[in-house]
Scaffold this motif. Structure first.
Motif, PDB file in Angstrom:
ATOM      1  N   LEU A 142      -1.345  -9.028  12.148  1.00  0.00           N
ATOM      2  CA  LEU A 142      -0.354  -8.068  12.635  1.00  0.00           C
ATOM      3  C   LEU A 142       0.918  -8.084  11.801  1.00  0.00           C
ATOM      4  N   ILE A 143       1.324  -9.255  11.305  1.00  0.00           N
ATOM      5  CA  ILE A 143       2.481  -9.296  10.404  1.00  0.00           C
ATOM      6  C   ILE A 143       2.175  -8.511   9.133  1.00  0.00           C
ATOM      7  N   ASP A 144       0.970  -8.688   8.585  1.00  0.00           N
ATOM      8  CA  ASP A 144       0.570  -7.899   7.420  1.00  0.00           C
ATOM      9  C   ASP A 144       0.623  -6.407   7.726  1.00  0.00           C
ATOM     10  N   TYR A 145       0.105  -6.025   8.885  1.00  0.00           N
ATOM     11  CA  TYR A 145       0.035  -4.607   9.240  1.00  0.00           C
ATOM     12  C   TYR A 145       1.429  -3.996   9.356  1.00  0.00           C
ATOM     13  N   PHE A 146       2.290  -4.637  10.140  1.00  0.00           N
ATOM     14  CA  PHE A 146       3.622  -4.067  10.336  1.00  0.00           C
ATOM     15  C   PHE A 146       4.517  -4.291   9.121  1.00  0.00           C
ATOM     16  N   GLY A 147       4.159  -5.236   8.272  1.00  0.00           N
ATOM     17  CA  GLY A 147       4.887  -5.396   7.022  1.00  0.00           C
ATOM     18  C   GLY A 147       4.764  -4.184   6.121  1.00  0.00           C
ATOM     19  N   SER A 148       3.625  -3.498   6.195  1.00  0.00           N
ATOM     20  CA  SER A 148       3.421  -2.300   5.377  1.00  0.00           C
ATOM     21  C   SER A 148       3.597  -1.010   6.177  1.00  0.00           C
ATOM     22  N   ASP A 149       4.024  -1.130   7.433  1.00  0.00           N
ATOM     23  CA  ASP A 149       4.234   0.049   8.284  1.00  0.00           C
ATOM     24  C   ASP A 149       5.614   0.632   8.016  1.00  0.00           C
ATOM     25  N   PRO A 150       5.696   1.854   7.509  1.00  0.00           N
ATOM     26  CA  PRO A 150       7.014   2.425   7.177  1.00  0.00           C
ATOM     27  C   PRO A 150       7.896   2.667   8.394  1.00  0.00           C
ATOM     28  N   ALA A 187       3.613 -14.135   6.666  1.00  0.00           N
ATOM     29  CA  ALA A 187       5.057 -14.168   6.895  1.00  0.00           C
ATOM     30  C   ALA A 187       5.829 -14.371   5.600  1.00  0.00           C
ATOM     31  N   ARG A 188       5.357 -15.237   4.716  1.00  0.00           N
ATOM     32  CA  ARG A 188       6.053 -15.457   3.441  1.00  0.00           C
ATOM     33  C   ARG A 188       6.135 -14.177   2.630  1.00  0.00           C
ATOM     34  N   GLU A 189       5.073 -13.376   2.690  1.00  0.00           N
ATOM     35  CA  GLU A 189       5.054 -12.116   1.936  1.00  0.00           C
ATOM     36  C   GLU A 189       5.991 -11.094   2.553  1.00  0.00           C
TER      37      GLU A 189
END
Length: 911
Positions: free
Chosen positions: A214-222, A244-246
């Motif tokens: 989910l962090i990956d998903y929302f990390g790329s969510d505009p 999280a680090r990314e």
């Protein structure tokens, strides 16, 4: 020779692709299994929320006992639906869920949300049901959220797949909770406070989809600018830290995690059916990935909103401007007691304030502009202090006094809402009197707080966010060469293999110190005597005074306890000491326990500090490193810091900075400082030892004597995991260590010897020099356009190149010594974030060494690495006029396809 994606950041996505988790947030159709007419039931609430929400998709109720629910045609099973559905929401009794999940997988359902409870948290039978569900998910491409969760809301699309009593407002914060009950409480609060969300969901037991996904998903969510988590257990620690680090580089991640006390931790474990680790280890994990941890729900949203509106402060120095002395002092106390600093006003700032303010102003920081300050005085004073280069942030405090105009003052501050690189916060005190002003500030982008101490704590959280990110991505000092690392690993493994072959879990002190010395950590020379006579002989050879001691799994006895020193010329004292130890051991453990007594020189401790350096294993996070004040009172002082290996020299320094003894190590009361750079490197090597050799369960150096003359381990103890534990079942490091298995030698046709190895953070200076050797043509072929040298070598860009998360990407460098170390080429393998089985490759060879087969060798090695990392498909886009790279790709077996203005290269590695 070069090939690449044509982007400035090598691992950036080529183009927007559908994410596997999109099915949970924008499904075209939803099946609700367990739809019900029963008033107040979960099945009825879920159906009502789905059909009344404007997400625009089709909803299919599933209930084998009814033909219609809420007037909607109902189907007996998922397989009986008239068309395949994207998402299934399951709210049926736990024993029925595994079969329903299996049916969904067969029917091609892409995602499932299991609302039902009664799994890991319900004992042995529940665990067995959970394993059945996990098996069905792994056998398909379906993703699953839950079980035991409230469901998913996507306010931006109108989807409400929960049994909550309302719909969250749209906003730009993604809120993810492990507790459904807390989620409903936050929902009520957010509707009252008009706080909006880009997504609002609970994830329950995380049987499949977890924090990392989910962090990956929302990390790329505009649509998401901040990610907020309520976490009870960390789950897959490596996936969480990796994501999280990314993401923390570009979006703040704020976590509220209970369980700081043992009792609360046990309560969380019983609720979720999972283990929780020590709180110090969790704090270390959060620091290691740039996550901000808070203690209250109020802080959770204060900080997320503030970070979404204001820049992170570059340092801890805050300027406080107030119209009342008391609130200013309160703010200053909070700042200084919790690790911040008052900004020292420059001479220019003081001169300008003297020209503006009445004579009785405070003449320092906090800047008290006095109770009669009108809006214009506020605005001019803020303008002056905002320009002071010594400040990293600004807090403006207002208390309503007779001559104060809170609303107009807020209007006057609007032009200062966005200072470059410097956050501006406000504390408008006074309830309803200042409400209009608070609203003006918040709409202008200046976060407003009811009390100044709350504002200060938010500033400090923002600073710690900056500080932690710097620690992760500052360029460290190279602690050891690759060859030294490989040699140390080999020597240490030989020692451990001997202990394992003997069926032991505890190393002798001699073995433990040999282990340290393999990694370049000096230890007191230690020898084993099997008799009194041998002890006398060894002591004679060493020179007095000496220490005699014996260690075993359950007994420690030594002669220097209580300050006993042995006389230089008295051999009888050695015999007596040996006899005393032998007698003590036999009394406690029997004659067979006596395997020998160690003899070592007594080390002078005067002028040295005693520190402890230890390693342990956390059930969730794997190996941990501990540093702090050592000696016999280590448990009393409890002055220790915890870190997650592998460490860099920067991270080792950060660990030291968390302890009180660090100040002494810098030199106090005329005593010289110890060599902190060398101590950093020693801690890094110790971390490498712990994380590389997973069979080590615990390891202590206590004390490690540190002084300006150097460092030496007096005592060392190492315990291994039980022999019956398989290698695959040993605790896994939360952060993947350096993949030394990919280090190998190669010789170029001109006879130049090189080492091909994975890149390291310490390589940044070498990468800068490497880029300076590239021609414009080579740069163009790699990035599809020209990028100036200063842009290619900016630290913000190189940290993404050199600081590899080896689970996500591995860059191989070809290094030669000519005579200084130089990088000749870089080849990169990057997994696609949306398709982990597909990896993109890029290749860049310096012009001087092109045409010597170096590109061929690197690509061959890269393909080997891809196979070992279980990549299924390797791809790259190449410019049509990059003939050398096209020939190489074709020679290595890639299929080439012309796509628009690029040639797409693809190699299937499986099937």
């Amino acid at each position: 020779m070069s090939a690449g994606s044509g982007t400035g950041v090598p691992h950036a996505l080529f183009r927007r692709r559908a994410h596997p988790l999109d099915v949970f947030f924008a499904p075209g159709s939803v099946a609700l299994v367990g739809a019900s007419e029963q008033e107040g039931s979960v099945g009825r609430t879920l159906l009502w929320n789905l059909i009344s929400s404007p997400f625009g998709g089709t909803v299919y109720p599933v209930n084998p006992h009814r033909s219609h629910v809420l007037g909607i045609r109902t189907y007996p099973s998922v397989s009986a639906l008239p068309e395949p559905v994207d998402l299934a929401v399951i709210a049926t009794p736990a024993p029925t869920v595994p079969a329903i999940v299996a049916e969904c997988a067969r029917a091609g359902v892409q995602g499932a949300i299991v609302i039902s409870a009664g799994f890991q948290e319900a004992g042995v039978e529940g665990v067995a049901l959970a394993e059945q569900i996990r098996h069905h998910v792994r056998q398909s491409r379906m993703r699953l959220i839950g079980p035991n969760c409230l469901g998913v809301m996507r306010p931006l699309t109108g989807l409400n797949a929960t049994f909550a009593g309302g719909m969250a407002l749209p906003g730009n914060v993604a809120f993810i909770s492990q507790s459904g009950a807390l989620l409903t409480g936050i929902l009520d609060w957010s509707l009252r406070e008009l706080v909006g969300f880009s997504a609002f969901l609970s994830i329950g037991s995380m049987l499949d989809v977890g924090w990392g996904d989910l962090i990956d998903y929302f990390g790329s969510d505009p649509h998401t600018r901040a990610i907020v988590l309520y976490m009870e257990t960390i789950g897959d620690a490596r996936a969480f830290l990796s994501a999280a680090r990314e993401v923390a580089l570009s979006k703040p991640i704020i976590v509220l995690k209970p369980g700081r006390t043992d009792q609360a931790a046990r309560a969380a474990a019983s609720h979720t059916g999972a283990l929780t680790g020590s709180d110090a280890a969790i704090d270390a994990a959060f620091r290691r990935c740039g996550v901000v941890r808070v203690s209250t729900v109020a802080e959770l949203f204060h900080i997320s909103e503030t970070l979404a509106r204001q820049p992170r402060p570059p340092g801890p120095r805050l300027t406080i401007l107030t119209n009342a002395g008391g609130p200013g002092v309160l703010a200053a106390d909070t700042l200084l007691l919790e690790g911040g600093q008052l900004a020292e006003l420059s001479e220019e700032t003081l001169r300008r304030l003297d020209g503006l303010l009445p004579a009785h102003w405070s003449h320092g920081n906090p800047v008290d502009i006095l109770g009669d300050a009108d809006p214009e005085r506020y605005a001019r004073a803020v303008e002056i202090v905002a320009q002071d280069p010594n400040a990293d942030g600004l807090l403006v405090i207002l208390t309503p006094q007779a001559m104060t105009d809170p609303t107009r003052t807020a209007e006057q501050l609007r032009p200062f809402a966005h200072l470059p690189g410097k956050p501006v916060l406000a504390a408008w005190m006074g309830g309803s009197q200042v409400a209009a002003g608070q609203d003006i500030l918040n709409r202008a982008g200046i976060p407003s707080f009811a009390y100044p101490d709350s504002a200060v704590r938010t500033f400090l959280h923002m600073w710690r966010y900056t500080y932690n990110l710097r620690g992760i991505y500052e360029t460290p000092v190279l602690p050891a060469s690759t060859e030294e690392h490989v040699r140390a690993h080999r020597e240490a493994q030989e020692i451990l293999d001997g202990v394992i072959a003997a069926g032991r879990t505890l190393l002798t002190e001699v073995e433990a110190k040999r282990l340290l010395q393999a990694y370049g950590i000096s230890a007191v020379p230690t020898f084993v005597a099997s008799s009194e006579e041998e002890a006398v002989r060894i002591a004679d050879d060493l020179g007095y005074p000496v220490v005699l001691k014996v260690h075993s799994e359950s007994v420690t006895h030594k002669t220097d306890a209580g300050g006993v020193h042995l006389d230089l010329h008295d051999a009888a004292a050695v015999r007596a000491a040996y006899h005393a130890i032998e007698h003590a051991v036999r009394e406690r453990m029997g004659a067979e326990a006596m395997q020998g007594v160690t003899v070592q020189p007594m080390v002078r401790r005067h002028g040295a500090y005693e520190v402890i350096l230890g390693g342990s294993t956390d059930p969730q996070l794997g190996p941990l490193v501990l540093f702090g004040t050592g000696g016999q009172l280590v448990e009393v002082f409890h002055d220790v810091a915890v870190g997650l290996p592998p460490l860099t020299t920067t991270l080792a320094r950060r660990m030291m900075e968390q302890t009180r003894i660090y100040r002494a190590l810098q030199g106090v009361r005329g005593r010289p400082a110890v060599d902190l750079v060398a101590l950093e490197q020693l801690i890094v090597r110790f971390g490498d030892l712990i994380v590389t050799h997973r069979r080590i369960a615990e390891m202590d150096i206590n004390p490690l004597l540190v002084s300006p003359e150097g460092f030496i381990a007096l005592d060392a103890r190492v315990r291994l995991h039980a022999p019956g534990i398989l290698e695959a079942d040993l605790p896994r490091p939360a952060i993947r260590p350096y993949p030394s298995q990919y280090v190998s030698a190669h010789t170029l046709p001109d006879g130049t010897p090189i080492i091909i190895r994975p890149i390291r953070p310490e390589d940044e200076p070498l990468v800068v020099r490497f880029h300076a050797t590239l021609s414009e043509e080579t740069v163009y072929f790699r990035y599809f356009h020209l990028i100036h040298l200063h842009q290619r070598t900016a630290h913000e860009r190189l940290l993404r190149i050199c600081f590899n998360d080896y689970d996500r990407e591995i860059a191989l460098v070809a290094e030669a010594h000519l005579p200084d170390p130089q990088i000749l080429a870089i080849a990169r393998l990057s997994r696609r974030r949306m398709q982990q089985s597909v990896a993109e490759f890029a290749l860049l060879v310096t012009d001087r060494f092109q045409g010597q087969g170096l590109g061929t060798e690197l690509l061959r090695r890269l393909i080997e690495v891809a196979r070992a990392e279980r990549v299924e498909c390797l791809v790259a886009d190449i410019l049509p006029d990059n003939y050398g790279m096209l020939r190489l790709a074709e020679k290595m077996g890639f299929t080439l396809t012309r796509r628009d203005d690029v040639v797409h290269a693809e190699m299937r590695l499986t099937g």
